[in-house]
Design an enzyme around this catalytic site. Structure first.
Site, PDB file in Angstrom:
ATOM      1  N   CYS A  47       0.835  -1.214   0.000  1.00 31.53           N
ATOM      2  CA  CYS A  47       0.000   0.000   0.000  1.00 31.53           C
ATOM      3  C   CYS A  47       0.864   1.257   0.000  1.00 31.53           C
ATOM      4  O   CYS A  47       1.909   1.308   0.647  1.00 31.53           O
ATOM      5  CB  CYS A  47      -0.925   0.001   1.224  1.00 31.53           C
ATOM      6  SG  CYS A  47      -2.027   1.415   1.236  1.00 31.53           S
ATOM      7  N   CYS A  51       0.660   4.379   7.136  1.00 32.56           N
ATOM      8  CA  CYS A  51       0.029   4.191   8.457  1.00 32.56           C
ATOM      9  C   CYS A  51       0.962   3.372   9.343  1.00 32.56           C
ATOM     10  O   CYS A  51       1.313   2.253   8.994  1.00 32.56           O
ATOM     11  CB  CYS A  51      -1.324   3.512   8.288  1.00 32.56           C
ATOM     12  SG  CYS A  51      -2.347   4.322   7.040  1.00 32.56           S
ATOM     13  N   CYS A  54       0.465  -0.360  10.243  1.00 33.07           N
ATOM     14  CA  CYS A  54      -0.004  -1.303   9.230  1.00 33.07           C
ATOM     15  C   CYS A  54       1.090  -2.117   8.537  1.00 33.07           C
ATOM     16  O   CYS A  54       2.023  -1.578   7.941  1.00 33.07           O
ATOM     17  CB  CYS A  54      -0.807  -0.564   8.167  1.00 33.07           C
ATOM     18  SG  CYS A  54      -1.632  -1.709   7.047  1.00 33.07           S
ATOM     19  N   CYS A  91     -16.802  -9.267   5.418  1.00 35.67           N
ATOM     20  CA  CYS A  91     -16.079  -8.003   5.254  1.00 35.67           C
ATOM     21  C   CYS A  91     -14.892  -8.226   4.321  1.00 35.67           C
ATOM     22  O   CYS A  91     -14.153  -9.200   4.492  1.00 35.67           O
ATOM     23  CB  CYS A  91     -15.562  -7.500   6.592  1.00 35.67           C
ATOM     24  SG  CYS A  91     -16.835  -7.456   7.870  1.00 35.67           S
ATOM     25  N   CYS A 124     -19.722  -5.928   3.892  1.00 35.15           N
ATOM     26  CA  CYS A 124     -18.990  -4.742   4.330  1.00 35.15           C
ATOM     27  C   CYS A 124     -17.703  -4.696   3.514  1.00 35.15           C
ATOM     28  O   CYS A 124     -17.100  -5.744   3.251  1.00 35.15           O
ATOM     29  CB  CYS A 124     -18.674  -4.872   5.824  1.00 35.15           C
ATOM     30  SG  CYS A 124     -17.585  -3.593   6.446  1.00 35.15           S
ATOM     31  N   CYS A 184     -19.185   1.966   9.092  1.00 28.25           N
ATOM     32  CA  CYS A 184     -18.478   1.175  10.118  1.00 28.25           C
ATOM     33  C   CYS A 184     -17.199   1.951  10.386  1.00 28.25           C
ATOM     34  O   CYS A 184     -16.369   2.122   9.486  1.00 28.25           O
ATOM     35  CB  CYS A 184     -18.176  -0.222   9.585  1.00 28.25           C
ATOM     36  SG  CYS A 184     -17.063  -1.162  10.659  1.00 28.25           S
ATOM     37  N   ARG A 256     -17.546  -3.550  18.047  1.00 26.87           N
ATOM     38  CA  ARG A 256     -16.803  -4.746  17.671  1.00 26.87           C
ATOM     39  C   ARG A 256     -15.485  -4.836  18.417  1.00 26.87           C
ATOM     40  O   ARG A 256     -14.659  -3.892  18.336  1.00 26.87           O
ATOM     41  CB  ARG A 256     -16.539  -4.741  16.149  1.00 26.87           C
ATOM     42  CG  ARG A 256     -15.917  -5.997  15.594  1.00 26.87           C
ATOM     43  CD  ARG A 256     -16.106  -6.123  14.096  1.00 26.87           C
ATOM     44  NE  ARG A 256     -17.521  -5.987  13.776  1.00 26.87           N
ATOM     45  CZ  ARG A 256     -18.004  -5.036  12.977  1.00 26.87           C
ATOM     46  NH1 ARG A 256     -17.195  -4.148  12.448  1.00 26.87           N
ATOM     47  NH2 ARG A 256     -19.303  -4.974  12.729  1.00 26.87           N
TER      48      ARG A 256
HETATM   49  N1  SAM Z   1      -6.761   0.428   3.487  1.00 32.03           N
HETATM   50  C1  SAM Z   1      -8.056   0.629   4.059  1.00 32.03           C
HETATM   51  C2  SAM Z   1      -8.013   1.693   5.123  1.00 32.03           C
HETATM   52  O1  SAM Z   1      -6.938   2.096   5.512  1.00 32.03           O
HETATM   53  O2  SAM Z   1      -9.082   2.094   5.564  1.00 32.03           O
HETATM   54  C3  SAM Z   1      -8.642  -0.656   4.629  1.00 32.03           C
HETATM   55  C4  SAM Z   1      -7.731  -1.604   5.262  1.00 32.03           C
HETATM   56  S1  SAM Z   1      -7.089  -1.115   6.829  1.00 32.03           S
HETATM   57  C5  SAM Z   1      -5.903  -2.288   7.023  1.00 32.03           C
HETATM   58  C6  SAM Z   1      -8.403  -1.513   7.939  1.00 32.03           C
HETATM   59  C7  SAM Z   1      -8.185  -1.171   9.418  1.00 32.03           C
HETATM   60  O3  SAM Z   1      -7.531  -2.238  10.113  1.00 32.03           O
HETATM   61  C8  SAM Z   1      -7.355   0.048   9.761  1.00 32.03           C
HETATM   62  O4  SAM Z   1      -8.097   1.249   9.596  1.00 32.03           O
HETATM   63  C9  SAM Z   1      -7.024  -0.210  11.238  1.00 32.03           C
HETATM   64  O5  SAM Z   1      -8.028   0.333  12.081  1.00 32.03           O
HETATM   65  C10 SAM Z   1      -7.002  -1.724  11.352  1.00 32.03           C
HETATM   66  N2  SAM Z   1      -5.631  -2.200  11.494  1.00 32.03           N
HETATM   67  C11 SAM Z   1      -4.729  -2.327  10.504  1.00 32.03           C
HETATM   68  N3  SAM Z   1      -3.553  -2.783  11.006  1.00 32.03           N
HETATM   69  C12 SAM Z   1      -3.735  -2.940  12.355  1.00 32.03           C
HETATM   70  C13 SAM Z   1      -2.895  -3.371  13.435  1.00 32.03           C
HETATM   71  N4  SAM Z   1      -1.612  -3.702  13.222  1.00 32.03           N
HETATM   72  N5  SAM Z   1      -3.404  -3.416  14.689  1.00 32.03           N
HETATM   73  C14 SAM Z   1      -4.699  -3.088  14.909  1.00 32.03           C
HETATM   74  N6  SAM Z   1      -5.548  -2.648  13.935  1.00 32.03           N
HETATM   75  C15 SAM Z   1      -5.063  -2.581  12.669  1.00 32.03           C
HETATM   76 FE1  SF4 Z   2      -2.832   1.209   3.446  1.00 33.21          FE
HETATM   77 FE2  SF4 Z   2      -2.746  -0.089   5.768  1.00 33.21          FE
HETATM   78 FE3  SF4 Z   2      -3.054   2.544   5.752  1.00 33.21          FE
HETATM   79 FE4  SF4 Z   2      -5.061   0.991   4.878  1.00 33.21          FE
HETATM   80  S1  SF4 Z   2      -4.235   1.077   6.961  1.00 33.21           S
HETATM   81  S2  SF4 Z   2      -4.284   2.849   3.908  1.00 33.21           S
HETATM   82  S3  SF4 Z   2      -3.871  -0.720   3.954  1.00 33.21           S
HETATM   83  S4  SF4 Z   2      -1.248   1.411   5.022  1.00 33.21           S
END
Ligand code: SAM
Ligand code: SF4
Length: 322
Positions: A47, A51, A54, A91, A124, A184, A256
């Site tokens: 990606c 973040c 992530c 989802c 979702c 959500c 959740r």
């Molecule tokens: N890329 C899209 C976004 O950023 O909205 C959808 C995927 S993103 C991975 C979905 C959510 O998973 C994130 O907004 C975050 O709240 C949660 N998430 C991702 N990595 C995580 C982690 N290491 N620990 C806890 N929650 C996590």
């Molecule tokens: Fe990309 Fe992860 Fe951020 Fe979603 S949470 S935008 S998958 S880096």
């Protein structure tokens, strides 16, 4: 609710807080029911966004391999498996900044949603940023709820992400609301944020209009290779307090207990359900992180006298004389 109201609520003695949230929960929900959601990563890794939590960000070497958008056949097979295991919501998550109308990937996603929505579960999706046109088309294709987490407070968000802004998140949520899809939206704790950040996040969520239909509360899964890899686990009583405050602030939303459950004891999860959590991700894998195995969850829910919500409809007033 205002920050001060949430703070006063949050700082009550713990048993007073969870007694209050339990009472609110039972006013709006059948206390023994837990929604079971199944989560599938339909496009993984690589990606563009940074973040800090992530494992799917291309900015960090986390060992998560980039995989392109799964085939419709593979996704349908996973959705049918989830339905056979009793999931009432399916989802689908994609690791990209967002999707644009007219792009090949968006057309493919619309086709996937149309086919999955024929299976009778709530659908979702969490596809990153979208605008009004994409939101309208996703709704028409059969999406029930769009996940787009604000993840923390507006003040702390720039510490976690630099490639997009908190306002970008709010803009997508506004497009989702306008389309008529349910929102959500929740966040993550354990990223180094302050207690005030957690309450500010809840203040923003509680002032959405319409309110979010579901609120995922994630405990950070500290993923190797990410900037947050060394964060300590969340204190269970802080998690219970946030769950309880979320239940009181958003009585009609599904709360959740999302990522991080593999690091929460059975007793800790029991307290979260008591305090008002009534939805979990089911199955041993989230998008990339671990989740309790299905049979472990079945045993825990049975032990607690909880059962999986059989219908997919939203909250219904329960008879007062329970
Ligand atoms: N890329 C899209 C976004 O950023 O909205 C959808 C995927 S993103 C991975 C979905 C959510 O998973 C994130 O907004 C975050 O709240 C949660 N998430 C991702 N990595 C995580 C982690 N290491 N620990 C806890 N929650 C996590
Ligand atoms: Fe990309 Fe992860 Fe951020 Fe979603 S949470 S935008 S998958 S880096």
């Amino acid at each position: 609710m205002t920050f001060d109201q949430l703070s006063a609520l949050y700082h009550q003695p713990l048993f007073d807080l969870i007694s209050q949230s339990r009472a609110v929960h039972l006013e709006h929900w059948r206390g023994a029911e837990v929604q079971r959601c199944s989560l599938l990563s339909i496009k993984t890794g690589g990606c563009s966004e940074d973040c800090a939590y992530c494992a799917q960000s291309a900015h960090y070497s986390t060992g998560v391999e980039r995989e392109e958008l799964l085939s419709l056949e593979n996704i349908l097979a996973a959705a049918k498996r989830a339905r056979s295991q009793g999931a009432t919501r399916f989802c689908m998550g994609a690791a990209w900044r967002g999707v644009r109308d007219g792009s090949e990937k968006f057309e493919r996603v619309l086709g996937i949603v149309r086919e999955v929505s024929r299976l009778g579960m709530e659908v979702c999706v969490t596809l990153g940023e979208i605008g009004p046109v994409e939101a309208r088309k996703l709704k028409a294709a059969g999406v029930t709820a769009y996940n787009h987490n604000i993840d923390t407070s507006p003040e702390f968000y720039p510490e976690i992400v630099s490639t997009h802004t908190f306002q970008d998140r709010l803009d997508t949520i506004a497009a989702v609301q306008k389309s008529g899809m349910s929102v959500c939206c929740g966040g993550i704790i354990g990223m180094g944020e302050s207690e005030a950040d957690r309450l500010r996040m809840l203040e923003v969520l509680s002032n959405f209009d319409p309110s979010p239909e579901s609120v995922p509360i994630n405990c950070l899964m500290a993923m190797p290779g990410t900037p947050l890899a060394d964060q300590p686990p969340v204190d269970i009583f802080e998690l219970v307090r946030l769950i309880a405050a979320t239940r009181i602030a958003l009585p009609k939303a599904r709360v959740r207990l999302a990522a991080g459950r593999t690091r929460i004891s059975r007793e800790g999860q029991a307290l979260c359900f008591f305090a008002g959590a009534n939805s979990i991700f089911y199955g041993n894998k989230l998008l990339t992180a671990k989740n309790p195995a299905a049979d472990v969850d079945v045993a825990l829910l049975r032990e607690l006298g909880l059962h999986v919500e059989s219908e997919t409809i939203s909250p219904r007033p329960v008879a007062t004389a329970l």
